[in-house]
Write a protein that holds these residues in place. Structure first.
Motif, PDB file in Angstrom:
ATOM      1  N   VAL A 572       0.823  -1.206   0.000  1.00 21.73           N
ATOM      2  CA  VAL A 572       0.000   0.000   0.000  1.00 21.73           C
ATOM      3  C   VAL A 572       0.862   1.262   0.000  1.00 21.73           C
ATOM      4  O   VAL A 572       0.528   2.261  -0.637  1.00 21.73           O
ATOM      5  CB  VAL A 572      -0.953  -0.003   1.218  1.00 21.73           C
ATOM      6  N   ALA A 580      -4.821   2.898  -2.486  1.00 23.05           N
ATOM      7  CA  ALA A 580      -5.671   2.527  -1.354  1.00 23.05           C
ATOM      8  C   ALA A 580      -5.159   3.104  -0.041  1.00 23.05           C
ATOM      9  O   ALA A 580      -5.755   2.875   1.012  1.00 23.05           O
ATOM     10  CB  ALA A 580      -5.761   1.005  -1.241  1.00 23.05           C
ATOM     11  N   ASN A 581      -4.074   3.851  -0.103  1.00 23.72           N
ATOM     12  CA  ASN A 581      -3.464   4.398   1.114  1.00 23.72           C
ATOM     13  C   ASN A 581      -4.372   5.439   1.761  1.00 23.72           C
ATOM     14  O   ASN A 581      -5.051   6.206   1.068  1.00 23.72           O
ATOM     15  CB  ASN A 581      -2.104   5.011   0.787  1.00 23.72           C
ATOM     16  N   VAL A 582      -4.385   5.464   3.092  1.00 22.66           N
ATOM     17  CA  VAL A 582      -5.213   6.407   3.851  1.00 22.66           C
ATOM     18  C   VAL A 582      -4.361   7.034   4.936  1.00 22.66           C
ATOM     19  O   VAL A 582      -3.718   6.324   5.719  1.00 22.66           O
ATOM     20  CB  VAL A 582      -6.434   5.694   4.490  1.00 22.66           C
ATOM     21  N   ALA A 638      -9.962   3.357  -0.274  1.00 22.37           N
ATOM     22  CA  ALA A 638      -9.503   4.566   0.422  1.00 22.37           C
ATOM     23  C   ALA A 638     -10.686   5.438   0.840  1.00 22.37           C
ATOM     24  O   ALA A 638     -10.720   5.963   1.960  1.00 22.37           O
ATOM     25  CB  ALA A 638      -8.557   5.352  -0.482  1.00 22.37           C
ATOM     26  N   TYR A 639     -11.669   5.591  -0.038  1.00 20.11           N
ATOM     27  CA  TYR A 639     -12.843   6.408   0.282  1.00 20.11           C
ATOM     28  C   TYR A 639     -13.578   5.841   1.493  1.00 20.11           C
ATOM     29  O   TYR A 639     -13.980   6.581   2.400  1.00 20.11           O
ATOM     30  CB  TYR A 639     -13.783   6.465  -0.922  1.00 20.11           C
ATOM     31  N   TYR A 641     -12.444   3.946   3.981  1.00 15.85           N
ATOM     32  CA  TYR A 641     -11.733   4.066   5.259  1.00 15.85           C
ATOM     33  C   TYR A 641     -11.577   5.518   5.702  1.00 15.85           C
ATOM     34  O   TYR A 641     -11.632   5.828   6.898  1.00 15.85           O
ATOM     35  CB  TYR A 641     -10.382   3.351   5.173  1.00 15.85           C
ATOM     36  N   LYS A 642     -11.406   6.433   4.768  1.00 14.53           N
ATOM     37  CA  LYS A 642     -11.339   7.849   5.136  1.00 14.53           C
ATOM     38  C   LYS A 642     -12.632   8.293   5.803  1.00 14.53           C
ATOM     39  O   LYS A 642     -12.623   8.980   6.824  1.00 14.53           O
ATOM     40  CB  LYS A 642     -11.084   8.704   3.890  1.00 14.53           C
TER      41      LYS A 642
END
Length: 694
Positions: A572, A580-582, A638-639, A641-642
């Motif tokens: 990631v 996919a990074n958060v 990512a969306y 988890y953010k």
């Protein structure tokens, strides 16, 4: 003559009395449906926070209410307008019958009834609504019998739950929740008056259709209450003047159809009459998380569509690398595009969100549950975990070099490789030829896999091989370990229908997102697989509850899985899963893209949650080459988890390193190892921490 007439009258009277007694004796057993009252009830689904998800029912939408939970004002309003002497009569009100009879005689027909609430209940459950004398006689006799068997309170409870209140609502609690979104104890006097006025003509007085007439009928109830002295002038005036808010709702109120469909199908296996028994089903899902998941899936879906439209616009301008003919032929790039998403709790397997497609109204097919898609490189962590458990470490060296494989059975060796995110391969097969150039009689096939960049890095670490999804390194690793060992290992993880050949290294088999979610839970839950489940408890109409618990399966130790987590974190941070990074939370995961970009996956997890996302065309047509697991599915992850972090800022942000996992610095980078997965004695590597060269 008089005696003769009196004799005839006496005979007629005795005959009528005998007939009535006979009729009564034959009807008394018919009241069983009322005495042992068991109406069809609506089953309700609630999320983990107690919010209603949906109602399901067969023919009658009915939510039961016990007598003790019916407010006195509701009872008073009903008696005021329908049966003021209810607690005085024995089932039949002779005074009311006399008044009605006089009016009927004057009119020459039946124009007014004099039914008590008991008679109305009998008519609703046991008889028809036709106005015939024999029916009225049966109704009276049955009512008298009911009053002998049941208390007044029991009769009222049955009445309030049986009667139809219009708009598909059976029972007063159903109507209160439907019309006003309130429980009975929350109703105002005007709202109560509207409800008790409905049974007279439920369709005509339906407030969603004829509010004016409904309010007029309610004011009649309020006038009657005032006349009886049951409310004061202030209450009367306030109730008369008020106009409540009326809601015109669907009966099911289904907020998560994919979830309800799945839960219903699972429960129906053991509860065939689930639609009629009034179960309260508590689900594991969080409706707020479900909405985030739905938006996340649609975000990525719309981005894929936009990219496709952009490339098409370039094609029309002559700027696209694809020939115009190919663009026209491959209109199916996004024609049947869809996706699926499932999120579970790492430690329990409870499903927090499940979205089976981008639009339920267009397609109710649940891709998370029902589809079987090729996972591509997202299967690689399972192979590398076996290597770690066999003694390899993240720093072990693997050969990233090309090899050629010959085989006889083309179908067995058919390898569906992929082009994930930045680095996947293409598999080619060629016929073996004889020296003279003709095809060899043995008809052998050649499989020569390659990396996406068509380069070879020689010896690379196990960590680097997985972070950058190097196919050749993975194939060589499987050869080193043994395909039989890898095959048995994948089966032990719960993966099914896998081929016994090297194509398994590239995910050439079918798996549903929910099955993959269970398999991946071995990584997110520290070596223990949990089975995803969606029902946490079921309560029946008798208030008996059954609770469901997680199903667990030990796979490997926490320290060995933690090694994999650190590698998947790098995927990631700097590998194929960068999209996919958060920020603010540690994420581990793996991308996957099957051959010709037919399937695009991202399988990832945080310290508390795990999410599997898939995109592809329902007809298995390829997407564009740009639609890899990282690009197509990564942004949706990512969306989610953010936005979940905004909803639950208290959740754990960092993975916990087990005590028996050791760290060192290797070539300027932190590396992890355990007693099982020790660092290799490699003379070309330097342990900078201790400045010792092996």
């Amino acid at each position: 003559m008089i005696k003769y007439i009196l004799g005839i009258i006496t005979i007629i009277g005795l005959a009528i009395a005998s007939w009535l007694v006979y009729l009564y004796l034959n009807l008394r057993f018919d009241i069983d449906k009322i005495v042992n009252y068991k109406p069809p009830l609506t089953t309700q689904f609630f999320d983990k926070n107690g919010e209603l998800v949906a109602n399901i029912f067969d023919k009658e939408n009915r939510l039961y209410v016990d007598y003790d939970d019916i407010p006195p004002r509701v009872i008073e309003a009903l008696l005021a307008i329908e049966d003021t002497q209810f607690f005085e009569h024995g089932g039949v009100n002779l005074d009311a019958i006399s008044r009605a009879l006089i009016k009927d005689i004057k009119a020459g027909k039946l124009v007014e009834g004099a039914s008590t609430l008991t008679q109305q209940l009998v008519k609703t459950i046991l008889l028809t609504r036709e106005k015939k004398l024999i029916r009225k006689i049966k109704e009276a006799l049955l009512s008298i019998r009911v009053e002998q068997v049941l208390t007044k309170e029991q009769i009222l409870e049955r009445y309030f739950n049986q009667v139809y209140f219009g708009h598909g609502y059976f029972g007063i609690r159903t109507a209160a929740l439907g019309y006003f979104k309130k429980e009975l104890y929350q109703l105002s006097l005007k709202e109560i008056a509207i409800l008790v006025g409905l049974p007279k003509a439920p369709s005509f007085y339906d407030p969603t259709r004829n509010l004016k007439f409904s309010l007029a009928r309610a004011n009649q109830v309020i006038d009657r209450l005032k006349t009886l002295g049951w409310i004061n002038q202030s209450e009367y005036q306030e109730a008369t003047d008020s106009v409540p808010t009326i809601y015109n709702q669907t009966l099911t109120k289904n907020k998560a159809p994919y979830i309800v469909d799945y839960a219903f199908k699972e429960l129906r296996k053991n509860i065939p009459n689930i639609k009629e028994e009034g179960y309260v089903i508590n689900l594991t899902i969080d409706l707020k998380a479900q909405e985030i998941a739905r938006k996340a899936l649609n975000l990525s879906y719309n981005n894929i569509i936009k990219r496709d439209q952009y490339f098409r616009s370039l094609a029309f301008k002559g700027l696209n690398v694809y020939p115009m003919s190919l663009i026209e032929e491959q209109e199916a790039f996004t024609k049947t595009l869809n996706g699926g998403l499932i999120t579970i709790e790492n430690s329990t397997g409870k499903i927090l969100s499940l979205v089976g497609g981008v639009n339920y109204r267009e397609s109710s097919f649940n891709r998370v549950i029902q589809s079987q898609r090729q996972p591509g490189s997202s299967v690689k962590p399972f192979i590398y975990q076996q290597a770690l458990d066999l003694g390899y470490s993240p720093a072990s060296l693997i050969a990233d070099i090309s090899r050629t494989y010959e085989f006889d059975d083309e179908e067995t060796k058919k390898a569906n490789t992929e082009n994930p995110d930045t680095n996947e391969t293409d598999v080619q097969t060629t016929d073996t030829q004889a020296a003279d150039g003709t095809e060899d009689d043995t008809s052998k096939k050649r499989w020569q896999p390659k990396n996406y960049e068509e380069d070879y890095k020689g010896l690379i670490t196990l960590r680097e091989a997985l972070v950058h999804s190097r196919n050749l390194a993975t194939i060589n690793l499987v050869n080193d370990i043994g395909i039989d060992v890898i095959y048995k290992g994948l089966e032990s993880y719960g993966l099914k229908n896998i081929p016994f050949d090297l194509s398994i290294t590239l995910g050439s088999f079918g798996v549903s997102p929910i099955e993959f979610s269970q398999a991946y839970s071995m990584f997110s839950n520290n070596g223990i697989q949990v089975k995803p489940y969606i029902v946490s408890s079921i309560t029946n109409r008798y208030k008996q509850t059954v609770n469901f618990e997680p199903e667990e399966k030990f796979i490997t130790s926490p320290e060995q899985v933690y090694l994999m987590t650190t590698i998947l974190e790098d995927v990631v941070k700097k590998g194929t899963g960068r999209m996919a990074n958060v920020d603010g939370i540690e994420i581990a995961g793996k991308t996957g893209t099957s051959n010709n970009n037919v399937d695009a996956w991202f399988c990832g997890y945080s310290p508390t949650l795990q999410t599997i996302i898939w995109f592809g065309n329902d007809d298995n047509k390829p997407m564009r080459k740009s639609e890899t697991g990282g690009r197509a599915a990564g942004p949706a992850f990512a969306y989610f988890y953010k936005n979940y972090l905004k909803l639950h800022p208290e959740i754990k942000r960092n993975f916990t390193q087990p005590d028996n996992v050791k760290t060192t610095t290797l070539n300027g980078e932190k590396e992890y190892y355990t007693e099982t997965s020790k660092l290799p004695l490699n003379k070309t590597r330097l342990l900078e921490k201790n400045q010792v060269q092996f």
